[in-house]
Design a protein around this motif. Structure first.
Motif: not given
Length: 250
Positions: A5-8, A10-15, A184-188, A242-243
């Motif tokens: 999960r990202a901070a919000d 969501r999974s990277s799939y959902e993003i 965008d780069t997110v922490r998963i 994840a980018h």
């Protein structure tokens, strides 16, 4: 990756799903067992059509078992030679697959061909480990094990490094007619029990040539070192970057 999960939340799939909101016909490159396609099929009206290509017949068979994909075109095919007519799709997605593909200029040309003008391309790309957490530990332990494998038996380096950063991806996509990418780069967060984290990190292709005994030893070392960093509830911190890159066809 599905439980990450990202901070919000969501999974990277959902993003990725959300990046193509409102697009009626969507293609997934390297669709695997169909998780992303299932999210796509279930997130819009019944008019949405989805399709996927993958090189693995076994993964495609798993995808066909998903009820929401009963009518989806799920084909064994290469992204460099897509079995679809020109302008078939409004969007194309790819989760952690584009970065493993060869001949990426040809992939870009094929995606541009099957997209309609203004079509969206949205991809998730691996961005590496987060320092001080279990994924970084795993990579540190894995490196000497892989280096001990005879060169002829190692998994070759996959993909084109240009797909790992924004400028490189622009250099690949631009000549095919895509606009500059949004990036965008997110922490998963993949934290969990040692068993859960091992299941996630041990999915790397690099483990393919390793025998069961070597993998068992690696797992034991990973568990022993990770356990020293366990939280009070027994879980261990694990995350990767994840980018998320998006572009539109001119």
């Amino acid at each position: 990756m599905a439980r990450g999960r990202a901070a919000d939340g969501r999974s990277s799939y959902e993003i990725l799903r959300d990046r193509v909101h409102g697009r009626r016909r969507v293609l997934d490159l390297g669709c695997g067992d169909g998780l992303l396609l299932e999210l796509l099929a279930g997130s819009e009206s019944d008019e949405r059509e989805v399709a996927g290509v993958d090189l693995s017949p076994a993964e495609l068979e798993l995808a066909r078992r998903r009820p929401l994909l009963a009518d989806a075109a799920l084909l064994e095919a290469r992204a460099q030679d897509l079995p679809f007519t020109d302008g078939s799709f409004d969007a194309c997605v790819s989760h952690m697959a584009l970065m493993l593909m060869s001949d990426v200029e040809q992939v870009a040309a094929e995606v541009a061909r099957v997209l309609r003008p203004g079509g969206v391309l949205a991809v998730a790309l691996g961005g590496g480990a987060v320092g001080g957490e279990a994924y970084e530990l795993f990579l540190r332990l894995l490196r000497p094990v892989v280096e001990a494998v005879p060169p002829g038996q190692r998994i070759p380096t996959l993909g084109d490094r240009r797909t790992r950063d924004r400028d490189g991806l622009d250099a690949v996509l631009g000549p095919a007619g895509f606009m500059p990418v949004g990036w965008d780069t997110v922490r998963i967060d993949l934290s969990g029990s040692i068993e859960q984290v091992w299941e996630t990190v041990s999915g790397l292709y690099d483990l393919g040539p390793l025998d069961a005994r070597t993998i068992g030893t690696l797992r034991a070392r990973f568990a022993a070192e990770a356990r020293t960093e366990a939280r009070s509830d027994g879980t261990i911190a694990c995350a990767m970057k994840a980018h998320i890159a998006t572009s539109r066809l001119r």
